[in-house]
Design a protein around this motif. Sequence first.
Motif, PDB file in Angstrom:
ATOM      1  N   THR A  85     -38.828 -44.398  -6.370  1.00  0.00           N
ATOM      2  CA  THR A  85     -38.763 -46.151  -6.172  1.00  0.00           C
ATOM      3  C   THR A  85     -39.204 -46.352  -4.705  1.00  0.00           C
ATOM      4  N   ASN A  86     -39.332 -47.691  -4.236  1.00  0.00           N
ATOM      5  CA  ASN A  86     -39.656 -47.700  -3.141  1.00  0.00           C
ATOM      6  C   ASN A  86     -38.425 -47.426  -2.587  1.00  0.00           C
ATOM      7  N   GLN A  87     -37.355 -48.039  -2.607  1.00  0.00           N
ATOM      8  CA  GLN A  87     -36.832 -48.421  -2.033  1.00  0.00           C
ATOM      9  C   GLN A  87     -35.793 -45.858  -1.524  1.00  0.00           C
ATOM     10  N   ASP A  88     -36.474 -44.900  -2.642  1.00  0.00           N
ATOM     11  CA  ASP A  88     -36.240 -44.125  -2.884  1.00  0.00           C
ATOM     12  C   ASP A  88     -36.611 -43.538  -1.489  1.00  0.00           C
ATOM     13  N   ILE A  89     -38.228 -44.335  -1.203  1.00  0.00           N
ATOM     14  CA  ILE A  89     -38.842 -43.352  -0.144  1.00  0.00           C
ATOM     15  C   ILE A  89     -38.230 -43.920   0.843  1.00  0.00           C
ATOM     16  N   LEU A  90     -37.860 -45.215   1.108  1.00  0.00           N
ATOM     17  CA  LEU A  90     -37.117 -45.970   2.441  1.00  0.00           C
ATOM     18  C   LEU A  90     -36.058 -45.290   2.322  1.00  0.00           C
ATOM     19  N   CYS A  91     -35.197 -44.499   1.859  1.00  0.00           N
ATOM     20  CA  CYS A  91     -33.857 -44.047   2.134  1.00  0.00           C
ATOM     21  C   CYS A  91     -34.063 -42.628   2.347  1.00  0.00           C
ATOM     22  N   ARG A  92     -35.401 -41.584   2.332  1.00  0.00           N
ATOM     23  CA  ARG A  92     -35.847 -40.407   2.533  1.00  0.00           C
ATOM     24  C   ARG A  92     -36.437 -41.088   3.707  1.00  0.00           C
ATOM     25  N   GLN A  93     -36.872 -41.861   3.626  1.00  0.00           N
ATOM     26  CA  GLN A  93     -38.138 -42.369   5.771  1.00  0.00           C
ATOM     27  C   GLN A  93     -38.090 -44.015   6.141  1.00  0.00           C
ATOM     28  N   PRO A  94     -36.577 -43.876   6.676  1.00  0.00           N
ATOM     29  CA  PRO A  94     -36.238 -46.040   6.655  1.00  0.00           C
ATOM     30  C   PRO A  94     -37.526 -46.282   7.369  1.00  0.00           C
ATOM     31  N   LYS A  95     -38.173 -45.486   8.134  1.00  0.00           N
ATOM     32  CA  LYS A  95     -38.933 -46.360   9.505  1.00  0.00           C
ATOM     33  C   LYS A  95     -40.523 -46.721   8.352  1.00  0.00           C
ATOM     34  N   LEU A  96     -40.257 -45.585   7.461  1.00  0.00           N
ATOM     35  CA  LEU A  96     -42.104 -46.721   6.772  1.00  0.00           C
ATOM     36  C   LEU A  96     -42.225 -47.881   5.854  1.00  0.00           C
TER      37      LEU A  96
END
Length: 237
Positions: free
Chosen positions: A111-122
């Motif tokens: 999910t998009n939230q998974d992406i932001l957990c890994r790369q919060p600045k994205l």
Amino acid sequence: MATIYKPRILAPSFLERGTAQTSELEVWSGASKVAVASGTYTLYDSALASVESGAVTVVSNVATYPWTPDAGQALGKGYLEEWALATASVTLPVFRVPAVVCRRRPWAPLTNQDILCRQPKLTDYPTGETSWDPQIEDAWAVICGRVINQAHIHPDEVLNVWQFRELCMLLTLSHIYELRTTYVTGDAAEAAEDFRQRFEREWERGEFDADTDRDGLIENTVQGERGQHPRNQGRVW
């Protein structure tokens, strides 16, 4: 010059048996979505016998066909969706999409939230976007193709679906940073290449528990590019 029409096909259609769902097809010409006005959807089995057919419903210029595959429909690949569509003034080419009837449709486990957990600045999404869902979708389509063409199984046959998560994460991040090279400064190109290489390494060591006869049980474990063909144990590829 004649207008060229292109269907948007990311992967085979996965039709979940006995479950209400909606098949759909976008048609594009250049950078514009074609305004489909009407048409017919037909599903053929491997013997080219018609399994389902009816008029499409158009939603936001996209041809859709809501239906429920019969609970007794044979599982497996070899099916073919055929879309005979038209705009208000033009009959479009007939488009065909390979299809699989499956027990459960495979979804991208990211999910998009998974992406932001890994790369919060994205959070600086491209203009007009509010998430990285298009990149997740694109990465998932690539992974589906890999599984089909290199592991010689279909994604719906993989029971340990968590194996797809890190693959999808790494390839999505590679796609994101490739895109970011067009609108941010910095080391986006290097990051894109790094995530791509990590994806390739993850793919080679991945192991997929395969339900090759779709009975809900594991028949084999298949690896990435170095595994054995699940339907030919004598062949190493």
